[in-house]
Motif scaffolding. Structure first.
Motif, PDB file in Angstrom:
ATOM      1  N   LEU A 175     -15.852  45.296  -0.102  1.00 33.23           N
ATOM      2  CA  LEU A 175     -17.014  45.710  -0.885  1.00 33.23           C
ATOM      3  C   LEU A 175     -17.443  44.605  -1.839  1.00 33.23           C
ATOM      4  N   SER A 176     -16.488  43.979  -2.506  1.00 38.13           N
ATOM      5  CA  SER A 176     -16.805  42.886  -3.436  1.00 38.13           C
ATOM      6  C   SER A 176     -17.394  41.692  -2.705  1.00 38.13           C
ATOM      7  N   LEU A 177     -16.816  41.401  -1.539  1.00 35.74           N
ATOM      8  CA  LEU A 177     -17.244  40.224  -0.789  1.00 35.74           C
ATOM      9  C   LEU A 177     -18.694  40.344  -0.343  1.00 35.74           C
ATOM     10  N   GLY A 178     -19.126  41.559  -0.037  1.00 40.37           N
ATOM     11  CA  GLY A 178     -20.489  41.747   0.460  1.00 40.37           C
ATOM     12  C   GLY A 178     -21.518  41.986  -0.628  1.00 40.37           C
ATOM     13  N   ALA A 179     -21.119  41.893  -1.895  1.00 42.11           N
ATOM     14  CA  ALA A 179     -22.034  42.189  -2.998  1.00 42.11           C
ATOM     15  C   ALA A 179     -22.564  40.908  -3.637  1.00 42.11           C
TER      16      ALA A 179
ATOM     17  N   VAL B  18     -22.327  54.096  -0.181  1.00 44.77           N
ATOM     18  CA  VAL B  18     -22.055  55.296   0.627  1.00 44.77           C
ATOM     19  C   VAL B  18     -23.297  56.179   0.691  1.00 44.77           C
ATOM     20  N   ARG B  19     -23.961  56.359  -0.447  1.00 43.85           N
ATOM     21  CA  ARG B  19     -25.207  57.161  -0.459  1.00 43.85           C
ATOM     22  C   ARG B  19     -26.234  56.584   0.507  1.00 43.85           C
TER      23      ARG B  19
ATOM     24  N   ASN C 287     -16.001  44.297 -12.733  1.00 42.39           N
ATOM     25  CA  ASN C 287     -14.847  45.111 -13.096  1.00 42.39           C
ATOM     26  C   ASN C 287     -14.766  46.332 -12.185  1.00 42.39           C
ATOM     27  N   ASP C 288     -13.719  47.158 -12.385  1.00 39.66           N
ATOM     28  CA  ASP C 288     -13.508  48.327 -11.527  1.00 39.66           C
ATOM     29  C   ASP C 288     -14.649  49.331 -11.643  1.00 39.66           C
ATOM     30  N   GLU C 289     -15.207  49.487 -12.844  1.00 39.85           N
ATOM     31  CA  GLU C 289     -16.296  50.438 -13.028  1.00 39.85           C
ATOM     32  C   GLU C 289     -17.510  50.046 -12.193  1.00 39.85           C
ATOM     33  N   GLU C 290     -17.871  48.780 -12.239  1.00 44.31           N
ATOM     34  CA  GLU C 290     -19.007  48.318 -11.427  1.00 44.31           C
ATOM     35  C   GLU C 290     -18.715  48.471  -9.940  1.00 44.31           C
ATOM     36  N   LEU C 291     -17.464  48.274  -9.560  1.00 46.73           N
ATOM     37  CA  LEU C 291     -17.084  48.436  -8.159  1.00 46.73           C
ATOM     38  C   LEU C 291     -17.245  49.893  -7.730  1.00 46.73           C
ATOM     39  N   CYS C 292     -16.852  50.829  -8.574  1.00 50.19           N
ATOM     40  CA  CYS C 292     -16.967  52.258  -8.255  1.00 50.19           C
ATOM     41  C   CYS C 292     -18.432  52.683  -8.137  1.00 50.19           C
ATOM     42  N   VAL C 293     -19.271  52.163  -9.019  1.00 47.00           N
ATOM     43  CA  VAL C 293     -20.695  52.484  -8.963  1.00 47.00           C
ATOM     44  C   VAL C 293     -21.321  51.907  -7.693  1.00 47.00           C
ATOM     45  N   LEU C 294     -20.952  50.669  -7.369  1.00 46.78           N
ATOM     46  CA  LEU C 294     -21.475  50.035  -6.161  1.00 46.78           C
ATOM     47  C   LEU C 294     -21.026  50.789  -4.916  1.00 46.78           C
TER      48      LEU C 294
ATOM     49  N   MET D  42     -17.465  56.189  -7.521  1.00 46.85           N
ATOM     50  CA  MET D  42     -16.442  56.668  -6.591  1.00 46.85           C
ATOM     51  C   MET D  42     -15.333  55.623  -6.448  1.00 46.85           C
ATOM     52  N   THR D  43     -14.083  56.034  -6.643  1.00 50.27           N
ATOM     53  CA  THR D  43     -12.962  55.136  -6.407  1.00 50.27           C
ATOM     54  C   THR D  43     -12.680  55.063  -4.908  1.00 50.27           C
TER      55      THR D  43
END
Length: 336
Positions: A308-312, A330-331, A318-325, A267-268
């Motif tokens: 989101l990046s800071l808490g991971a 959210v789930r 990359n953007d793809e990993e960010l979207c998956v995370l 999800m973007t």
């Protein structure tokens, strides 16, 4: 707790309320002409007073990009503050919903930011710390003009009162241009927070005062209080007027959005904002019953890229990993 983690009054329409004051120390030049030594001295002097009053400071010289933009996403600092070249610092008192930027466009920019429709409380909170600073420092002030600021258009009260509104049905009914025109006539502005012209990514808009000269702070707050109250009533009336096939179509869209939020694999940020907006609308109309508005407000901050990046751990590469995370987070939150 942070402002976005707490419920607020009229939160079905009003996401947050804030009041900001810009102030400058009379003995120093405005930031555009301030050197590093002067900036450090302002931070030292003002920071000491703020620490006496429960604030903790962050020197932005050593702040990572993710941390800096996470604070932008939380509305504690502005993007311009992050990019400042002279020394600058943030002081936070989250329990009191107060933040102070030192050496931004002005020496001091203090803000009280609260959830929901709480303009008067935000004004009172901002005034309290402003009075502390006024008692301790010689602030740049002119008897005829008022408080002096680097940007002359902010002089006078040097106060910005703003309210973030969630206006999906106002947008869908094609009333935003009319609303913007009417607000302009009385010295207020309304701007989308995200998206291009319509704010369609999240139906989020910010109403604020444009005039700071020749008015009193109380008059601005009173006008904003009245106007936002009427906008809120109108948005609710539009929502209650949705019936028949229009309601069926909207219900389908809301429940599809809820399903994607709960089950998507990637999800973007834009997709999240758009989907969560329909779920937020569905909550207010009784279509969605197992998700809370407060949860969506908190997610709206936590799912933005920097936060989101800071808490991971580890951080997305990359953007793809960010979207998956993002989708996974959210789930997890909505299934809980």
């Amino acid at each position: 707790m942070a402002w976005y983690q707490v419920s607020g009054k009229d939160q079905d329409v009003v996401v947050s309320s804030s009041v900001c004051f810009a102030r400058n120390l009379a003995e120093y030049p405005f930031p555009a002409r301030l050197d590093a030594a002067g900036a450090h001295e302002i931070i030292r002097q003002v920071g000491a007073v703020l620490e006496e009053n429960g604030f903790s400071g962050t020197d932005f010289t050593d702040v990572s990009r993710s941390m800096a933009y996470s604070l932008v996403e939380k509305q504690y600092v502005t993007p311009g503050f992050v990019r400042e070249s002279i020394p600058h610092a943030l002081y936070l008192n989250e329990p009191c919903s107060l933040s102070v930027m030192l050496c931004e466009r002005d020496h001091i920019r203090l803000q009280c930011l609260l959830p929901g429709f709480a303009l008067r409380d935000a004004f009172a909170g901002a005034c309290k710390i402003e009075q502390v600073l006024d008692d301790r420092f010689d602030l740049a002030f002119d008897e005829d003009v008022g408080y002096l600021t680097q940007d002359p258009t902010n002089a006078g009260t040097a106060m910005r009162a703003s309210v973030t509104l969630f206006l999906p049905m106002t947008v869908m009914n094609g009333k935003m241009d009319i609303l913007s025109e009417r607000l302009g006539r009385i010295g207020l502005t309304i701007r989308p927070i995200c998206g291009e012209k319509s704010g369609m990514d999240g139906f989020l808009f910010r109403v604020s005062n444009r005039v700071t000269l020749g008015v009193t702070e109380e008059a601005v707050i009173d006008r904003m209080q009245d106007v936002v109250g009427r906008i809120t009533e109108t948005e609710r009336r539009y929502r209650s007027g949705v019936t028949g096939s229009e309601l069926a179509s909207l219900t389908d869209r809301v429940l599809r959005a809820e399903g994607v939020l709960k089950y998507a694999y990637r999800m973007t940020a834009g997709e999240f904002l758009s989907l969560s907006a329909y779920v937020r609308l569905g909550i207010s109309m009784g279509i969605v019953r197992d998700v809370r508005t407060e949860t969506l407000t908190e997610l709206t901050v936590d799912m933005m890229p920097a936060s989101l990046s800071l808490g991971a751990d580890p951080a997305p590469k990359n953007d793809e990993e960010l979207c998956v995370l993002r989708a996974a987070r959210v789930r997890d939150r909505l299934s809980g």
